[in-house]
Motif scaffolding. Structure first.
Motif, PDB file in Angstrom:
ATOM      1  N   TYR A 187       0.820  -1.079   0.230  1.00 60.02           N
ATOM      2  CA  TYR A 187       0.011   0.098  -0.111  1.00 60.02           C
ATOM      3  C   TYR A 187       0.835   1.200  -0.053  1.00 60.02           C
ATOM      4  O   TYR A 187       1.689   1.472   0.920  1.00 60.02           O
ATOM      5  CB  TYR A 187      -0.895   0.084   1.467  1.00 60.02           C
ATOM      6  CG  TYR A 187      -2.035  -1.154   1.141  1.00 60.02           C
ATOM      7  CD1 TYR A 187      -3.199  -1.106   0.547  1.00 60.02           C
ATOM      8  CD2 TYR A 187      -1.693  -2.106   1.816  1.00 60.02           C
ATOM      9  CE1 TYR A 187      -4.359  -1.812   0.547  1.00 60.02           C
ATOM     10  CE2 TYR A 187      -2.632  -3.335   2.018  1.00 60.02           C
ATOM     11  CZ  TYR A 187      -3.765  -3.070   1.261  1.00 60.02           C
ATOM     12  OH  TYR A 187      -4.812  -4.269   1.219  1.00 60.02           O
ATOM     13  N   LEU A 188       0.623   2.058  -0.990  1.00 63.25           N
ATOM     14  CA  LEU A 188       1.350   3.391  -1.099  1.00 63.25           C
ATOM     15  C   LEU A 188       0.542   4.428  -0.757  1.00 63.25           C
ATOM     16  O   LEU A 188      -0.767   4.528  -0.702  1.00 63.25           O
ATOM     17  CB  LEU A 188       1.753   3.597  -2.439  1.00 63.25           C
ATOM     18  CG  LEU A 188       3.102   2.479  -3.050  1.00 63.25           C
ATOM     19  CD1 LEU A 188       3.409   3.074  -4.283  1.00 63.25           C
ATOM     20  CD2 LEU A 188       4.104   2.106  -1.965  1.00 63.25           C
ATOM     21  N   PRO A 189       1.009   5.662  -0.104  1.00 60.23           N
ATOM     22  CA  PRO A 189       0.124   6.639   0.333  1.00 60.23           C
ATOM     23  C   PRO A 189      -0.758   7.409  -0.822  1.00 60.23           C
ATOM     24  O   PRO A 189       0.105   7.773  -1.777  1.00 60.23           O
ATOM     25  CB  PRO A 189       1.133   7.647   1.223  1.00 60.23           C
ATOM     26  CG  PRO A 189       2.349   7.457   0.494  1.00 60.23           C
ATOM     27  CD  PRO A 189       2.563   5.793   0.084  1.00 60.23           C
ATOM     28  N   LEU A 190      -1.914   7.870  -0.774  1.00 62.35           N
ATOM     29  CA  LEU A 190      -2.365   8.679  -1.715  1.00 62.35           C
ATOM     30  C   LEU A 190      -2.085   9.969  -1.724  1.00 62.35           C
ATOM     31  O   LEU A 190      -2.095  10.797  -0.771  1.00 62.35           O
ATOM     32  CB  LEU A 190      -3.787   8.396  -1.686  1.00 62.35           C
ATOM     33  CG  LEU A 190      -4.442   6.955  -1.964  1.00 62.35           C
ATOM     34  CD1 LEU A 190      -5.948   6.785  -1.859  1.00 62.35           C
ATOM     35  CD2 LEU A 190      -3.870   6.210  -3.270  1.00 62.35           C
ATOM     36  N   SER A 191      -1.809  10.398  -2.986  1.00 62.59           N
ATOM     37  CA  SER A 191      -1.535  12.049  -2.940  1.00 62.59           C
ATOM     38  C   SER A 191      -2.958  12.742  -2.908  1.00 62.59           C
ATOM     39  O   SER A 191      -3.946  12.344  -3.084  1.00 62.59           O
ATOM     40  CB  SER A 191      -1.336  12.349  -4.457  1.00 62.59           C
ATOM     41  OG  SER A 191      -0.855  13.727  -4.523  1.00 62.59           O
ATOM     42  N   GLU A 192      -2.873  13.794  -2.031  1.00 60.82           N
ATOM     43  CA  GLU A 192      -4.063  14.891  -1.751  1.00 60.82           C
ATOM     44  C   GLU A 192      -3.997  15.971  -2.680  1.00 60.82           C
ATOM     45  O   GLU A 192      -4.661  17.031  -2.367  1.00 60.82           O
ATOM     46  CB  GLU A 192      -4.177  15.010  -0.207  1.00 60.82           C
ATOM     47  CG  GLU A 192      -4.460  13.699   0.554  1.00 60.82           C
ATOM     48  CD  GLU A 192      -4.322  13.864   2.322  1.00 60.82           C
ATOM     49  OE1 GLU A 192      -4.313  15.240   2.441  1.00 60.82           O
ATOM     50  OE2 GLU A 192      -4.601  13.105   2.875  1.00 60.82           O
ATOM     51  N   SER A 193      -3.065  16.249  -3.563  1.00 59.97           N
ATOM     52  CA  SER A 193      -2.894  17.150  -4.315  1.00 59.97           C
ATOM     53  C   SER A 193      -4.178  17.699  -5.215  1.00 59.97           C
ATOM     54  O   SER A 193      -4.837  16.776  -5.836  1.00 59.97           O
ATOM     55  CB  SER A 193      -1.628  17.137  -5.343  1.00 59.97           C
ATOM     56  OG  SER A 193      -1.592  18.385  -6.117  1.00 59.97           O
ATOM     57  N   PRO A 194      -4.520  18.824  -5.157  1.00 62.18           N
ATOM     58  CA  PRO A 194      -5.578  19.042  -5.895  1.00 62.18           C
ATOM     59  C   PRO A 194      -5.396  19.635  -7.280  1.00 62.18           C
ATOM     60  O   PRO A 194      -6.433  19.693  -8.020  1.00 62.18           O
ATOM     61  CB  PRO A 194      -6.169  20.475  -5.155  1.00 62.18           C
ATOM     62  CG  PRO A 194      -4.910  21.156  -4.877  1.00 62.18           C
ATOM     63  CD  PRO A 194      -3.998  19.853  -4.143  1.00 62.18           C
ATOM     64  N   PHE A 195      -4.230  19.305  -7.802  1.00 60.66           N
ATOM     65  CA  PHE A 195      -3.874  19.578  -9.096  1.00 60.66           C
ATOM     66  C   PHE A 195      -3.877  18.391  -9.926  1.00 60.66           C
ATOM     67  O   PHE A 195      -3.639  18.437 -11.243  1.00 60.66           O
ATOM     68  CB  PHE A 195      -2.623  20.349  -9.180  1.00 60.66           C
ATOM     69  CG  PHE A 195      -2.202  21.472  -8.550  1.00 60.66           C
ATOM     70  CD1 PHE A 195      -3.037  22.810  -8.678  1.00 60.66           C
ATOM     71  CD2 PHE A 195      -1.788  21.624  -6.982  1.00 60.66           C
ATOM     72  CE1 PHE A 195      -3.021  23.812  -8.104  1.00 60.66           C
ATOM     73  CE2 PHE A 195      -1.534  22.524  -6.373  1.00 60.66           C
ATOM     74  CZ  PHE A 195      -2.328  24.070  -6.853  1.00 60.66           C
ATOM     75  N   ILE A 196      -3.970  17.224  -9.350  1.00 57.55           N
ATOM     76  CA  ILE A 196      -4.146  15.987 -10.195  1.00 57.55           C
ATOM     77  C   ILE A 196      -5.546  15.944 -10.798  1.00 57.55           C
ATOM     78  O   ILE A 196      -6.429  16.209 -10.323  1.00 57.55           O
ATOM     79  CB  ILE A 196      -3.813  14.797  -9.240  1.00 57.55           C
ATOM     80  CG1 ILE A 196      -2.684  14.924  -8.432  1.00 57.55           C
ATOM     81  CG2 ILE A 196      -3.942  13.657  -9.976  1.00 57.55           C
ATOM     82  CD1 ILE A 196      -2.258  13.754  -7.625  1.00 57.55           C
ATOM     83  N   SER A 197      -5.136  15.497 -12.200  1.00 52.85           N
ATOM     84  CA  SER A 197      -6.346  15.503 -12.897  1.00 52.85           C
ATOM     85  C   SER A 197      -7.693  14.453 -12.483  1.00 52.85           C
ATOM     86  O   SER A 197      -7.107  13.215 -11.907  1.00 52.85           O
ATOM     87  CB  SER A 197      -5.869  14.826 -14.455  1.00 52.85           C
ATOM     88  OG  SER A 197      -7.088  14.644 -15.101  1.00 52.85           O
ATOM     89  N   LYS A 198      -8.689  14.822 -12.429  1.00 58.19           N
ATOM     90  CA  LYS A 198      -9.694  13.752 -11.815  1.00 58.19           C
ATOM     91  C   LYS A 198      -9.840  12.463 -12.638  1.00 58.19           C
ATOM     92  O   LYS A 198     -10.260  11.519 -12.240  1.00 58.19           O
ATOM     93  CB  LYS A 198     -10.979  14.526 -11.934  1.00 58.19           C
ATOM     94  CG  LYS A 198     -11.088  16.098 -11.063  1.00 58.19           C
ATOM     95  CD  LYS A 198     -10.992  15.656  -9.831  1.00 58.19           C
ATOM     96  CE  LYS A 198     -11.075  17.038  -8.873  1.00 58.19           C
ATOM     97  NZ  LYS A 198     -10.977  16.987  -7.388  1.00 58.19           N
ATOM     98  N   GLU A 199      -9.560  12.537 -13.867  1.00 57.07           N
ATOM     99  CA  GLU A 199      -9.657  11.204 -14.450  1.00 57.07           C
ATOM    100  C   GLU A 199      -8.600  10.209 -14.381  1.00 57.07           C
ATOM    101  O   GLU A 199      -8.626   9.000 -14.696  1.00 57.07           O
ATOM    102  CB  GLU A 199      -9.393  11.539 -16.047  1.00 57.07           C
ATOM    103  CG  GLU A 199      -7.837  12.012 -16.456  1.00 57.07           C
ATOM    104  CD  GLU A 199      -7.887  12.583 -18.002  1.00 57.07           C
ATOM    105  OE1 GLU A 199      -6.852  12.059 -18.616  1.00 57.07           O
ATOM    106  OE2 GLU A 199      -8.544  13.115 -18.535  1.00 57.07           O
ATOM    107  N   LEU A 200      -7.748  10.510 -13.268  1.00 61.86           N
ATOM    108  CA  LEU A 200      -6.567   9.477 -13.041  1.00 61.86           C
ATOM    109  C   LEU A 200      -6.986   8.830 -11.861  1.00 61.86           C
ATOM    110  O   LEU A 200      -7.849   9.334 -10.786  1.00 61.86           O
ATOM    111  CB  LEU A 200      -5.258  10.264 -12.459  1.00 61.86           C
ATOM    112  CG  LEU A 200      -4.643  11.000 -13.703  1.00 61.86           C
ATOM    113  CD1 LEU A 200      -3.304  11.792 -13.127  1.00 61.86           C
ATOM    114  CD2 LEU A 200      -4.203  10.070 -14.763  1.00 61.86           C
TER     115      LEU A 200
END
Length: 273
Positions: A187-200
Motif C-alpha cells: 500500500y502506497l500513500p495516496l496524494s491529496e494534491s488538488p492539481f491531479i487530474s480527476k480522470e486519474l
C-alpha cells in the motif's frame, strides 16, 4: 626547538596505517547502510549529539541533562534500530563480500532496467494494470511492511505474473530494490494534491503520493487505457513511450565508475521532464 630526529617514523607509519584502515572500514559501513532508512536515522543521531555539545557549551543544564540521558540509552537503541543493517553487514563479512568490489553492478543495472521496460511494455499492450515503485536513497521499508515479502530476483516474467488480474498479488504496488523484487501487494500513500487530474485513478494517485514523500521512481500502467506513466519528486510523466521510459530510467538510475576503479549504483535526481 622542533627537530626531525624527534620523530619516530615507525610510530608515524603505524598511525597513518591505523587512520587509513579505520577510514576504509567507516567508508564500507556507509556503503552498507546507503539507500536505507538508516541514513536518515544517522542524521537524527548526529543532530542529538550536536544539541548535546552545544547545550554543554552554552550552559543549558536542563537540555544538557536530557541529551545525556538520550545518549546514555542510545547504544541499545542503535542496536535495535540498525538491526537489519548490522545483520546485513555481518552476513556480507561472513561471505567475504564486505570489502570486495561489486564489479557486476553495471550488468545488473542494465538487466533491471530491461526487465522493468519489457514487463511494462507487455502489460501496457494488454491493458494489465500495474504499479512498480523503485527505491532510491530514501528507504521504503514502511511500505514494504504493508505488503507480501518476496525477495525474488527481478525479471520481466515475474513482474508480469504478479500483476495478472484476479491473482492474490494483483492489487497494490511492487517495490523494487536494485535487482530484487522486495515485496508485492504493498500500500502506497495516496496524494491529496488538488492539481491531479480527476480522470486519474488510484494507481496514479498512489504513485504521486509516494513520490511526494520519498525520492522513489514509480512506473504505472493504466488498466483502462494501457498508457505508461512515471512519477518522481512529485512530478508525473504521462503516456510515455517504451523508449521514453527506458530513457528516464537510465537517466535517473546512472551507473558510475568510482575513482578507485570500483563500480556502484547511483541515482541522479535532476528534472528531466
Amino acid at each position: 626547538m622542533f627537530s626531525w630526529s624527534d620523530i619516530n617514523f615507525l610510530d608515524l607509519l603505524r598511525s597513518v596505517v591505523d587512520i587509513l584502515v579505520v577510514t576504509y572500514v567507516i567508508y564500507k559501513l556507509i556503503m552498507v547502510i546507503r539507500g536505507t532508512k538508516a541514513v536518515q536515522l544517522s542524521k537524527g543521531i548526529i543532530v542529538v549529539v550536536l544539541v548535546w555539545f552545544i547545550s554543554d557549551k552554552l550552559g543549558l543544564k536542563t537540555l544538557n541533562f536530557i541529551m545525556q540521558q538520550v545518549i546514555t540509552f542510545s547504544v541499545l537503541a542503535i542496536i535495535i534500530i540498525f538491526q537489519p543493517e548490522l545483520r546485513r553487514a555481518l552476513e556480507q563479512l561472513g561471505r567475504g563480500r564486505l570489502f570486495s568490489r561489486e564489479v557486476q553492478e553495471e550488468e545488473q543495472r542494465n538487466q533491471s532496467i530491461e526487465a522493468i521496460v519489457k514487463a511494462t511494455t507487455y502489460m501496457a499492450k494488454r491493458r494489465i494494470g500495474a504499479l512498480m515503485s523503485i527505491e532510491r536513497e530514501t528507504g521504503l521499508n514502511e511500505y514494504i511492511e504493508t505488503g507480501i515479502p518476496m525477495h525474488a530476483h527481478l525479471s520481466s516474467q515475474l513482474l508480469i505474473n504478479v500483476f495478472i488480474p484476479n491473482t492474490p498479488l494483483h492489487d497494490g504496488a511492487v517495490i523494487i530494490k536494485g535487482d530484487e523484487i522486495t515485496a508485492a501487494a504493498c500500500y502506497l500513500p495516496l496524494s491529496e494534491s488538488p492539481f491531479i487530474s480527476k480522470e486519474l485513478g488510484t494507481r496514479h494517485r498512489a504513485a504521486m503520493g509516494v513520490s511526494e514523500v520519498t525520492d522513489s521512481l514509480t512506473v504505472i500502467v493504466s488498466e483502462e487505457t494501457g498508457g505508461i506513466s512515471l512519477t518522481k519528486n512529485g512530478e508525473l510523466f504521462r503516456n510515455i513511450s517504451e523508449e521514453r521510459l527506458r530513457e528516464l530510467l537510465e537517466k535517473e538510475w546512472l551507473f558510475q565508475v568510482k575513482s578507485t576503479g570500483g563500480l556502484r549504483w547511483n541515482w541522479r535526481g535532476k528534472n528531466n521532464g
